[in-house]
Enzyme design. Structure first.
Site, short mmCIF file in Angstrom:
data_model
loop_
_atom_site.label_atom_id
_atom_site.label_comp_id
_atom_site.label_asym_id
_atom_site.label_seq_id
_atom_site.Cartn_x
_atom_site.Cartn_y
_atom_site.Cartn_z
N SER A 166 0.83 -1.20 0.00
CA SER A 166 0.00 0.00 0.00
C SER A 166 0.88 1.26 0.00
O SER A 166 1.73 1.42 -0.87
CB SER A 166 -0.95 -0.03 1.20
OG SER A 166 -2.00 0.89 1.05
N ASP A 193 -5.55 -3.46 -2.73
CA ASP A 193 -4.56 -3.15 -1.70
C ASP A 193 -3.95 -4.42 -1.08
O ASP A 193 -4.67 -5.29 -0.58
CB ASP A 193 -5.25 -2.33 -0.61
CG ASP A 193 -4.27 -1.59 0.28
OD1 ASP A 193 -3.25 -2.18 0.66
OD2 ASP A 193 -4.54 -0.43 0.60
#
Length: 318
Positions: free
Chosen positions: A58, A212
């Site tokens: 991320s 993510d």
């Protein structure tokens, strides 16, 4: 087991038997708190500690990718301080679409329209502008030798962890529920790793809808262990969220992220129990999705955390 044969760009301790110890750096997710990773890198470089490979999830994938590309911590700091995040937002839903949905709500309430949700987008932000911006950064000249990079994502359909790495070091193979693939488009892979489900639309790569990496692996330390690292420095931005919350979340995004943090807590605690992992956990307060004005604050807290634990870190590396 995954193994790499690499020449180390840095000077590291030598283990018994004369083998050089490979050092990995794992950078966790954490929205704008992820800029704390930059301060950690600055402190490590000043102390002469340079990782042989780096993994990011991320927000951590952005800093990891820039560093692995060969950019210096000082350059990455300048990039962060000049980040114009609001200019990169490309909404998937127009004002007209929102009005149309609001118009349909009464029909949904009375049971006259049962399929109105098909009009909703997969995410609020396309991410195309952000990806284009990332690829521009990856054209900047390198200040040091490039190092192996690992970027984590999740296939939202199969629930597999898809881990991208440099084409030179990966030909594609599976390890348990992980799939390693060569990173042919760095901007796309980093964008996928940052695509929080519901906020960003998934990034489709080779037919896979990727989101993510923090959904399954917020701290990619184990990836580095499988890649051959004997020691791993972890920058964990999750702990700050678990300890610093003193009042209920104020927005639906804050509520959503708080739920994610709680769900991940035990998994992350288990990851940090590994004796080969050294954790840096800067305590960062009051930073969320729109904290564009707190980037320097986060960088300095990351730097201070690394400096405060430098003596213990050097002992760990020996």
């Amino acid at each position: 087991m995954f193994a790499l044969s690499l020449e180390s760009p840095a000077s590291h301790p030598v283990a018994e038997g004369g083998n050089q110890v490979k050092l990995g750096l794992a950078l966790s997710g954490g929205t704008f708190r992820g800029t704390a990773h930059i301060g950690v890198l600055e402190a490590l470089h000043e102390a002469g500690i340079k990782p042989d490979m780096v993994a990011g999830t991320s927000a951590g994938s952005v800093v990891a990718a820039l560093y692995a590309h060969g950019l210096s911590p000082a350059t990455i700091r300048k990039i962060a301080l000049n980040f114009k995040g609001r200019d990169l937002i490309d909404w998937t839903t127009s004002t007209f679409d929102i009005l149309k949905l609001l118009t349909l709500l009464p029909f949904q309430y009375f049971g006259l329209n049962k399929d109105w949700t098909r009009l909703l987008p997969q995410g609020l932000i396309r991410g195309t502008n952000f990806e284009r911006y990332l690829n521009q950064l990856f054209t900047l000249p390198a200040a040091h030798a490039k190092i192996p990079l690992f970027i984590t994502t999740v296939d939202i359909v199969t629930a597999e962890s898809i881990i991208f790495t440099d084409p030179l070091f990966s030909r594609g193979y599976e390890l348990g529920n992980w799939l390693f693939l060569p990173m042919l488009d760095k901007g796309a892979c980093v964008r996928a790793s940052c695509s929080l489900p519901g906020l960003f639309t998934p990034r489709v790569i080779d037919g896979r809808s990727l989101v993510d990496g923090a959904v399954r692996m917020n701290i990619p330390a184990e990836v580095l262990v499988h890649a051959g690292c004997d020691k791993v420095i972890v920058v964990d931005l999750h702990e700050t969220e678990m300890k610093n919350v003193t009042e209920p979340p104020k927005t639906f995004l804050d509520m959503f992220m708080r739920g994610v943090d709680i769900m991940q807590n035990e998994i992350i605690a288990l990851q940090l129990m590994d004796e080969n992992v050294f954790a840096l956990q800067p305590m960062i307060k009051g930073v969320g999705f729109t904290s564009f004005d707190k980037i320097e604050y986060c960088i300095e807290l990351g730097r201070q955390e690394a400096l405060n634990k430098m003596a213990a870190l050097k002992k760990y590396l020996k």
